[in-house]
Motif scaffolding. Structure first.
Motif, short mmCIF file in Angstrom:
data_model
loop_
_atom_site.label_atom_id
_atom_site.label_comp_id
_atom_site.label_asym_id
_atom_site.label_seq_id
_atom_site.Cartn_x
_atom_site.Cartn_y
_atom_site.Cartn_z
N GLY A 116 -3.01 -9.69 0.52
CA GLY A 116 -2.65 -9.09 1.80
C GLY A 116 -3.50 -7.86 2.05
O GLY A 116 -4.20 -7.39 1.15
N SER A 117 -3.42 -7.32 3.25
CA SER A 117 -4.17 -6.12 3.59
C SER A 117 -3.63 -4.93 2.81
O SER A 117 -2.42 -4.74 2.71
CB SER A 117 -4.07 -5.83 5.09
N LEU A 118 -4.53 -4.14 2.24
CA LEU A 118 -4.12 -3.00 1.44
C LEU A 118 -3.72 -1.83 2.32
O LEU A 118 -4.47 -1.41 3.21
CB LEU A 118 -5.26 -2.57 0.50
N ILE A 119 -2.53 -1.31 2.09
CA ILE A 119 -2.03 -0.12 2.78
C ILE A 119 -2.36 1.07 1.89
O ILE A 119 -1.90 1.16 0.76
CB ILE A 119 -0.51 -0.23 3.01
N ILE A 121 0.62 -2.74 -1.24
CA ILE A 121 0.59 -1.29 -1.42
C ILE A 121 0.80 -0.97 -2.89
O ILE A 121 1.53 -1.68 -3.59
CB ILE A 121 1.67 -0.60 -0.55
N SER A 122 0.17 0.08 -3.36
CA SER A 122 0.35 0.47 -4.75
C SER A 122 1.72 1.11 -4.93
O SER A 122 2.30 1.68 -3.99
CB SER A 122 -0.74 1.45 -5.19
N PHE A 123 2.22 1.02 -6.15
CA PHE A 123 3.51 1.64 -6.47
C PHE A 123 3.46 3.13 -6.16
O PHE A 123 4.42 3.70 -5.62
CB PHE A 123 3.84 1.41 -7.94
N ALA A 124 2.36 3.79 -6.51
CA ALA A 124 2.23 5.23 -6.28
C ALA A 124 2.31 5.60 -4.81
O ALA A 124 2.77 6.69 -4.45
CB ALA A 124 0.90 5.74 -6.86
N ASN A 125 1.89 4.70 -3.92
CA ASN A 125 1.95 4.96 -2.49
C ASN A 125 3.26 4.49 -1.86
O ASN A 125 3.64 4.99 -0.79
CB ASN A 125 0.78 4.29 -1.78
N TYR A 126 3.94 3.54 -2.50
CA TYR A 126 5.20 3.05 -1.94
C TYR A 126 6.37 3.96 -2.32
O TYR A 126 7.28 4.18 -1.52
CB TYR A 126 5.47 1.63 -2.42
#
Length: 211
Positions: A62-65, A138-143
């Motif tokens: 998917g598209s990276l957020i 999305i990465s865990f650090a960003n979520y």
């Protein structure tokens, strides 16, 4: 523990503490907008439910957020289509009511158990772990900061609805949420007006919000 994880733990603990103060008759009092307190708490708990769900789901493409602020702007849209925003708001409202019903016969116990599971779950997750969510990847650090934000903001709603004192443990979570709110606001077309509002300058009328 990183500052991001610490803020999330504080937000979770504060949310659980507030919910633990709710008395049986209060669950049906007005909460926020179309929600009663039960639906408001149910919606707030989705910040934990979604995290648990996405951590247990397989990763897909998917598209990276790329940031927590980008996540919120993507989820909220640009606001250019009022009808689409109305449909979105109605869907959020219904999910909140459904989440309230899902709390079951003992909401306090359910919230406490959910929070305990999630806090243990996130301990072993690496920051670069990717999560597949409806809007992309999305990465865990960003979520994780988005979950802190949701829990913090809705803890304020719960406290206001029931005239409860805010738990002291929320202090760091609120500070982290203010930082994210500024990042979200910076992506808006009316960012200058938001800065005027935050610094006590007069705006051109209407109501401003980062969301």
């Amino acid at each position: 523990m990183s500052a991001t994880r610490s803020a999330f733990a504080c937000a979770t603990d504060g949310f659980v503490e507030l919910v633990g103060q709710i008395q049986d008759p209060q669950w049906h009092l007005p909460g926020l907008g179309v929600w009663d307190v039960r639906a408001l708490v149910g919606h707030s708990a989705r910040a934990l439910v979604t995290l648990e769900t996405y951590l247990n789901n397989p990763i897909s493409e998917g598209s990276l957020i790329e940031s927590p602020a980008a996540y919120f702007r993507l989820m909220l849209g640009d606001g250019s289509d009022p009808k689409q925003r109305q449909i979105q708001d109605e869907a959020i409202a219904e999910r909140g009511r459904e989440a309230g019903r899902d709390l079951g016969a003992n909401p306090i116990e359910m919230i406490s158990s959910l929070a305990s599971r999630v806090l243990v779950l996130v301990e072993g997750v690496k920051d670069d772990r990717l999560l597949t969510i409806p809007a992309g990847v999305i990465s865990f650090a960003n979520y994780l900061p988005t979950r802190t934000f949701e829990l913090s903001v809705h803890s304020l709603d719960i406290a206001q609805a029931l005239q409860l004192e805010l738990p002291v443990v929320l202090t760091d979570a609120i500070a982290a949420s203010l930082e994210l709110a500024a990042q979200i606001g910076a992506l808006r077309s009316d960012a200058p007006e938001l800065l005027r509002l935050l610094t006590g300058r007069r705006t051109q009328g209407g109501s401003l919000s980062v969301l």
